[in-house]
Design an enzyme around this catalytic site. Structure first.
Site, PDB file in Angstrom:
ATOM      1  N   ARG A  86      53.056 104.674  85.759  1.00  0.00           N
ATOM      2  CA  ARG A  86      53.490 104.530  84.198  1.00  0.00           C
ATOM      3  C   ARG A  86      54.726 103.680  83.910  1.00  0.00           C
ATOM      4  O   ARG A  86      55.559 103.591  85.203  1.00  0.00           O
ATOM      5  CB  ARG A  86      53.871 106.023  84.096  1.00  0.00           C
ATOM      6  CG  ARG A  86      52.550 106.930  83.762  1.00  0.00           C
ATOM      7  CD  ARG A  86      53.160 108.355  83.704  1.00  0.00           C
ATOM      8  NE  ARG A  86      53.812 109.090  84.742  1.00  0.00           N
ATOM      9  CZ  ARG A  86      54.962 109.078  84.992  1.00  0.00           C
ATOM     10  NH1 ARG A  86      55.928 108.592  83.702  1.00  0.00           N
ATOM     11  NH2 ARG A  86      55.703 109.559  85.883  1.00  0.00           N
ATOM     12  N   TYR A 214      46.058 101.579  84.166  1.00  0.00           N
ATOM     13  CA  TYR A 214      46.609 102.456  85.075  1.00  0.00           C
ATOM     14  C   TYR A 214      47.024 103.825  84.591  1.00  0.00           C
ATOM     15  O   TYR A 214      47.700 104.065  83.994  1.00  0.00           O
ATOM     16  CB  TYR A 214      47.800 101.968  85.926  1.00  0.00           C
ATOM     17  CG  TYR A 214      48.132 102.643  87.166  1.00  0.00           C
ATOM     18  CD1 TYR A 214      47.262 102.310  88.208  1.00  0.00           C
ATOM     19  CD2 TYR A 214      48.950 103.725  87.267  1.00  0.00           C
ATOM     20  CE1 TYR A 214      47.392 103.045  89.421  1.00  0.00           C
ATOM     21  CE2 TYR A 214      48.684 104.489  88.238  1.00  0.00           C
ATOM     22  CZ  TYR A 214      48.272 104.118  89.463  1.00  0.00           C
ATOM     23  OH  TYR A 214      48.131 104.951  90.494  1.00  0.00           O
ATOM     24  N   LYS A 223      48.659 112.511  80.171  1.00  0.00           N
ATOM     25  CA  LYS A 223      50.081 112.701  79.775  1.00  0.00           C
ATOM     26  C   LYS A 223      50.347 112.419  78.378  1.00  0.00           C
ATOM     27  O   LYS A 223      51.148 113.271  77.653  1.00  0.00           O
ATOM     28  CB  LYS A 223      50.932 111.693  80.507  1.00  0.00           C
ATOM     29  CG  LYS A 223      50.777 111.567  81.985  1.00  0.00           C
ATOM     30  CD  LYS A 223      51.231 112.878  82.597  1.00  0.00           C
ATOM     31  CE  LYS A 223      51.236 113.020  84.307  1.00  0.00           C
ATOM     32  NZ  LYS A 223      51.712 114.277  84.942  1.00  0.00           N
ATOM     33  N   HIS A 243      54.700 120.300  82.485  1.00  0.00           N
ATOM     34  CA  HIS A 243      54.256 119.448  83.469  1.00  0.00           C
ATOM     35  C   HIS A 243      54.334 120.194  84.730  1.00  0.00           C
ATOM     36  O   HIS A 243      55.256 120.136  85.622  1.00  0.00           O
ATOM     37  CB  HIS A 243      55.206 118.340  83.904  1.00  0.00           C
ATOM     38  CG  HIS A 243      54.820 117.253  84.827  1.00  0.00           C
ATOM     39  ND1 HIS A 243      55.648 116.318  85.508  1.00  0.00           N
ATOM     40  CD2 HIS A 243      53.516 116.849  85.200  1.00  0.00           C
ATOM     41  CE1 HIS A 243      55.188 115.542  86.207  1.00  0.00           C
ATOM     42  NE2 HIS A 243      53.712 115.846  86.101  1.00  0.00           N
ATOM     43  N   SER A 265      57.234 113.941  89.046  1.00  0.00           N
ATOM     44  CA  SER A 265      56.132 113.266  89.356  1.00  0.00           C
ATOM     45  C   SER A 265      56.212 112.961  90.531  1.00  0.00           C
ATOM     46  O   SER A 265      57.713 112.342  91.311  1.00  0.00           O
ATOM     47  CB  SER A 265      56.216 111.901  88.462  1.00  0.00           C
ATOM     48  OG  SER A 265      55.748 112.093  87.325  1.00  0.00           O
ATOM     49  N   CYS A 267      56.548 114.891  93.586  1.00  0.00           N
ATOM     50  CA  CYS A 267      57.397 115.848  94.193  1.00  0.00           C
ATOM     51  C   CYS A 267      56.652 116.986  94.758  1.00  0.00           C
ATOM     52  O   CYS A 267      57.346 118.055  94.865  1.00  0.00           O
ATOM     53  CB  CYS A 267      58.619 116.223  93.124  1.00  0.00           C
ATOM     54  SG  CYS A 267      59.619 114.796  92.973  1.00  0.00           S
ATOM     55  N   ASN A 271      50.389 119.178  96.143  1.00  0.00           N
ATOM     56  CA  ASN A 271      50.302 119.847  97.490  1.00  0.00           C
ATOM     57  C   ASN A 271      50.407 121.453  97.324  1.00  0.00           C
ATOM     58  O   ASN A 271      50.143 122.135  98.102  1.00  0.00           O
ATOM     59  CB  ASN A 271      51.620 119.423  98.202  1.00  0.00           C
ATOM     60  CG  ASN A 271      51.103 117.961  99.022  1.00  0.00           C
ATOM     61  OD1 ASN A 271      50.636 117.715 100.115  1.00  0.00           O
ATOM     62  ND2 ASN A 271      51.173 116.754  98.289  1.00  0.00           N
ATOM     63  N   ASP A 292      48.787 119.879  87.923  1.00  0.00           N
ATOM     64  CA  ASP A 292      49.698 118.815  87.118  1.00  0.00           C
ATOM     65  C   ASP A 292      50.185 119.427  85.598  1.00  0.00           C
ATOM     66  O   ASP A 292      51.188 119.025  85.395  1.00  0.00           O
ATOM     67  CB  ASP A 292      48.958 117.523  87.018  1.00  0.00           C
ATOM     68  CG  ASP A 292      49.703 116.396  86.548  1.00  0.00           C
ATOM     69  OD1 ASP A 292      50.878 116.247  87.361  1.00  0.00           O
ATOM     70  OD2 ASP A 292      49.908 115.543  85.860  1.00  0.00           O
ATOM     71  N   ARG A 384      46.475 106.467  94.231  1.00  0.00           N
ATOM     72  CA  ARG A 384      46.061 107.680  93.831  1.00  0.00           C
ATOM     73  C   ARG A 384      44.622 107.904  94.043  1.00  0.00           C
ATOM     74  O   ARG A 384      43.593 106.959  94.149  1.00  0.00           O
ATOM     75  CB  ARG A 384      46.296 107.662  92.304  1.00  0.00           C
ATOM     76  CG  ARG A 384      47.805 107.566  91.805  1.00  0.00           C
ATOM     77  CD  ARG A 384      48.130 108.990  91.405  1.00  0.00           C
ATOM     78  NE  ARG A 384      49.670 109.106  91.338  1.00  0.00           N
ATOM     79  CZ  ARG A 384      50.262 110.108  91.126  1.00  0.00           C
ATOM     80  NH1 ARG A 384      49.761 111.146  90.687  1.00  0.00           N
ATOM     81  NH2 ARG A 384      51.754 109.931  90.899  1.00  0.00           N
TER      82      ARG A 384
HETATM   83  P1  GTP Z   1      52.334 113.732  90.302  1.00  0.00           P
HETATM   84  O1  GTP Z   1      50.728 113.781  90.433  1.00  0.00           O
HETATM   85  O2  GTP Z   1      52.895 112.421  90.395  1.00  0.00           O
HETATM   86  O3  GTP Z   1      52.761 114.582  89.194  1.00  0.00           O
HETATM   87  O4  GTP Z   1      52.643 114.348  91.668  1.00  0.00           O
HETATM   88  P2  GTP Z   1      52.933 115.815  92.610  1.00  0.00           P
HETATM   89  O5  GTP Z   1      54.203 116.705  91.918  1.00  0.00           O
HETATM   90  O6  GTP Z   1      51.579 116.553  92.234  1.00  0.00           O
HETATM   91  O7  GTP Z   1      53.229 115.456  93.912  1.00  0.00           O
HETATM   92  P3  GTP Z   1      52.374 115.546  95.099  1.00  0.00           P
HETATM   93  O8  GTP Z   1      51.760 116.862  95.479  1.00  0.00           O
HETATM   94  O9  GTP Z   1      51.221 114.503  95.015  1.00  0.00           O
HETATM   95  O10 GTP Z   1      53.289 115.002  96.312  1.00  0.00           O
HETATM   96  C1  GTP Z   1      54.111 113.863  96.301  1.00  0.00           C
HETATM   97  C2  GTP Z   1      54.574 113.468  97.650  1.00  0.00           C
HETATM   98  O11 GTP Z   1      55.391 114.422  98.265  1.00  0.00           O
HETATM   99  C3  GTP Z   1      53.550 113.291  98.924  1.00  0.00           C
HETATM  100  O12 GTP Z   1      53.978 112.064  99.441  1.00  0.00           O
HETATM  101  C4  GTP Z   1      53.715 114.450  99.522  1.00  0.00           C
HETATM  102  O13 GTP Z   1      53.501 114.096 100.894  1.00  0.00           O
HETATM  103  C5  GTP Z   1      55.085 114.967  99.358  1.00  0.00           C
HETATM  104  N1  GTP Z   1      55.504 116.222  99.582  1.00  0.00           N
HETATM  105  C6  GTP Z   1      54.641 117.360  98.956  1.00  0.00           C
HETATM  106  N2  GTP Z   1      54.993 118.523  99.209  1.00  0.00           N
HETATM  107  C7  GTP Z   1      56.008 118.472 100.201  1.00  0.00           C
HETATM  108  C8  GTP Z   1      56.737 119.314 100.879  1.00  0.00           C
HETATM  109  O14 GTP Z   1      56.749 120.444 100.763  1.00  0.00           O
HETATM  110  N3  GTP Z   1      57.813 118.747 101.811  1.00  0.00           N
HETATM  111  C9  GTP Z   1      58.113 117.334 101.851  1.00  0.00           C
HETATM  112  N4  GTP Z   1      59.033 117.087 102.661  1.00  0.00           N
HETATM  113  N5  GTP Z   1      57.199 116.477 101.115  1.00  0.00           N
HETATM  114  C10 GTP Z   1      56.349 116.947 100.323  1.00  0.00           C
HETATM  115  C1  SPV Z   2      52.921 111.590  87.166  1.00  0.00           C
HETATM  116  O1  SPV Z   2      53.212 110.472  87.157  1.00  0.00           O
HETATM  117  O2  SPV Z   2      53.238 112.591  86.943  1.00  0.00           O
HETATM  118  C2  SPV Z   2      51.109 111.624  87.458  1.00  0.00           C
HETATM  119  C3  SPV Z   2      50.553 110.557  87.554  1.00  0.00           C
HETATM  120  O3  SPV Z   2      50.851 112.860  87.356  1.00  0.00           O
HETATM  121  S1  SPV Z   2      50.038 109.665  86.103  1.00  0.00           S
HETATM  122  O4  SPV Z   2      48.831 110.289  85.514  1.00  0.00           O
HETATM  123  O5  SPV Z   2      49.903 108.250  86.328  1.00  0.00           O
HETATM  124  O6  SPV Z   2      51.161 109.917  85.171  1.00  0.00           O
HETATM  125 MN    MN Z   3      52.292 114.583  86.947  1.00  0.00          MN
END
Ligand code: GTP
Ligand code: SPV
Ligand code: MN
Length: 598
Positions: A86, A214, A223, A243, A265, A267, A271, A292, A384
């Protein structure tokens, strides 16, 4: 299907119209006159249509068919290297006044922005097909569900929207002949950062995005609609667009608790939303409602009900493996589009942090030869997957429920190497709003910018709030009055580090231990001690059975450093000064109270 109205006898190339909605047909015709595509393709979301479009995408090199034995139904896409995340710099909220968009958004007057975009779109689809993509945000029949139609010249967008939303006939049906819908227009143009604009027109319920292909810039339901336009609609209609992931926790006794969590994002939302509890918690079950975005509205019983408006996950790939997130590995083993990961000679995918050894050779995300000796990363840090939520082994049975799920806890969290403890609970709703409003996090690869720098990201909504952030805080405060049983509010930090740079907390599945404390707090079952920043657990209040984490690390992760917190309060001033004229006085008082407690 339906015959066009007489004034709209379709010109050659107008395609087979699939809606009885005269407004949509007029708008499609107008847009076709502006963008001059060679033909128009009206989507119905059927299986045959999917096969036809995939074949076209493969024939034109937009997608590469992956090894169907290993990854059935999976495809590979490389974006333009200048277009991998983004871009907040190019994202605009075009309200009538600048004040309405507020100091944290980029603003341009609607008339000026339309003029600019009309110029860019004129003839932009020459030689291309314009796809008409109808979609629902939310389960069919939910009072919260919204309808969108996206016109796009990107077949990658069509196929991704098909995964990420309820796309096709279901949306035409719900739209009927006179339904309200969000207009979205997307053209890749020449994928040039200098001509990249993502513009939102809340007063016209319209989004126009050009110059990118993208994810968050172009999948306009996500978003743009679900958060930026959605948040402004929520303000007007008494609900919230956030979010946030949504998950269900089922105790061994079958008691169900739902929580929604806002992390910025990249963070940890995806997971956390599908974590597998560690062994001592094997009788606990986590199910995913969403990963999300949450749309939340007070229910008749005075509780806050949440739906996930999406139908797929657009998740971060690097770091995902069978240890960190086994459910995501299963989720993306079929029917998935991978973007910007690495491609192996046997048409499998690879990324940093995947299980096993790196391949001896492969093509990196740019298509260049890569070996383990290469200095650059094989997969882009923001590579992604787009996968249907129905592939999630722990999908909540409630994920399609039009009523949504009642939320017991809201959790805020950021990526913070220092200061923020593993978990604390806000004293009450207003304090919780302050905690969310002052959230900070290290920037990640999800947006173009400086990775690693801490910035304020209120409620993880800094890039996604479609109106004045101060008014958004006021809306949060107002929501309390609509709720008889408001959720309890918590803050977590999985990312605190030791002085030598290690994560103090093992994270991922082990986060269940913190989640259990949160659930037990909601149910009034565990003690907490009062600190200047909120209610906190003692180390013995966290179940550490079989936990592979040195007790000293846990104690440090849970500890409070008053000097660090004093600096933290000063850092929060950045945002408060920026928002000063629109900041609800409640938040100023909360700041004073925190300082006095410290
Ligand atoms: P968006 O899709 O961008 O909104 O992200 P999201 O908040 O869904 O993040 P996601 O769960 O994809 O995690 C992003 C990164 O954080 C990855 O590289 C994970 O490996 C890392 N991560 C997730 N949970 C943990 C955790 O509990 N501990 C640590 N150290 N890293 C984590
Ligand atoms: C974020 O950046 O918080 C995402 C990925 O979930 S995107 O859809 O590209 O914004
Ligand atoms: Mn997101």
């Amino acid at each position: 299907m339906t015959k066009p109205t007489p004034h709209l006898v379709p010109p050659a190339g107008f395609g087979t119209i699939k809606t009885a909605h005269a407004g949509v047909r007029d708008w499609v015709e107008e847009t076709a006159q502006l963008c001059t595509p060679d033909q128009i393709f009206w989507c119905d979301g059927s299986e045959e249509e999917k096969e036809q479009l995939i074949q076209q995408a493969v024939d034109t090199g937009v997608l590469i068919r992956l090894n169907q034995k290993k990854l059935p139904g999976c495809y590979y896409h490389r974006s333009n290297p200048n277009d991998v995340a983004r871009v907040e710099e190019c994202t605009f909220i075009c309200t009538h006044t600048e004040a309405e968009a507020g100091p944290t958004n980029h603003w341009m007057a609607p008339a000026k922005m339309y003029e600019k975009l009309l110029g860019l779109c004129r003839g932009a689809m020459k030689g291309r097909t314009m796809y008409v993509v109808p979609y629902l945000m939310g389960p069919p029949g939910s009072p919260l569900t919204k309808i969108g139609v996206e016109l796009t010249d990107s077949i990658y967008v069509v196929l991704s929207m098909r995964i990420m939303t309820r796309m096709g006939q279901v949306a035409w049906d719900q739209l009927g002949s006179d339904g309200i819908y969000t207009k979205g227009l997307h053209s890749m143009l020449d994928v040039n950062p200098a001509r990249r604009i993502i513009a939102h027109f809340p007063q016209d319920n319209t989004i126009i995005s050009v110059g990118s292909n993208y994810g968050g810039n172009v999948l306009l339901g996500k978003k743009c609609l679900a958060l930026r336009l959605g948040s402004a609609l929520g303000r007007d209609e008494g609900w919230m667009a956030e979010h946030m992931l949504i998950l269900g926790v089922e105790s061994p006794k079958g008691e169900k608790t739902f929580v929604a969590a806002a992390f910025p994002s990249s963070c940890g939302k995806t997971n956390f939303s599908m974590l597998i509890p560690p062994k001592p918690f094997k009788d606990w079950k986590i199910t995913t409602v969403g990963d999300d975005i949450a749309w939340m509205k007070p229910g008749p019983d005075g509780r806050l009900y949440a739906i996930n408006p999406e139908a797929g996950y657009f998740g971060v790939v690097p770091g995902t493996n069978y240890k960190s997130n086994p459910n995501a590995m299963t989720l993306m083993s079929r029917d998935t589009i991978y973007t910007n990961v690495a491609l192996t000679p046997d048409l499998d995918v690879w990324w940093e942090g995947k299980d096993g050894e790196p391949p001896a050779e492969c093509l990196d995300w740019k298509g260049n030869p890569w070996t383990p000796a290469s200095k650059e990363k094989a997969a882009h840090p923001n590579s992604r997957f787009a996968a249907p939520m129905y592939n999630n082994p722990v999908l909540a049975p409630e994920a399609d429920n039009p009523e949504g799920v009642p939320i017991n806890a809201l959790i805020f969290g950021g990526r913070r190497a220092t200061t923020l403890p593993l978990v604390f609970q806000a004293f009450n709703w207003i304090h919780g709003v302050y905690v969310g409003a002052t959230m900070g996090s290290e920037m990640t690869a999800a947006a173009a910018g400086t990775v690693g720098q801490v910035r304020r990201d209120p409620m993880a909504m800094l890039p996604f709030c479609g109106y004045n952030m101060g008014d958004y805080f006021a809306h949060w405060l107002k929501m309390r009055k609509l709720l008889k049983n408001p959720p309890k509010i918590f803050h977590v930090n999985w990312f605190r580090k030791s002085k030598d740079g290690r994560f103090l907390w093992p994270g991922y599945g082990e986060n269940m231990r913190v989640l259990k404390w949160i659930v037990d707090r909601c149910r009034g079952r565990v003690p907490a001690y009062e600190t200047p920043v909120g209610w906190m657990p003692e180390p013995q209040d966290i179940d550490t059975t079989d936990l592979n984490c040195p007790p000293d690390d846990l104690a440090e992760a849970l500890s409070l450093n008053i000097e660090e917190w004093k600096r933290e309060v000063l850092l929060q001033d950045d945002l408060f000064i920026q928002l000063y004229s629109d900041l609800p006085k409640e938040l100023m008082f909360q700041r004073e109270l925190l300082i006095s407690r410290l």
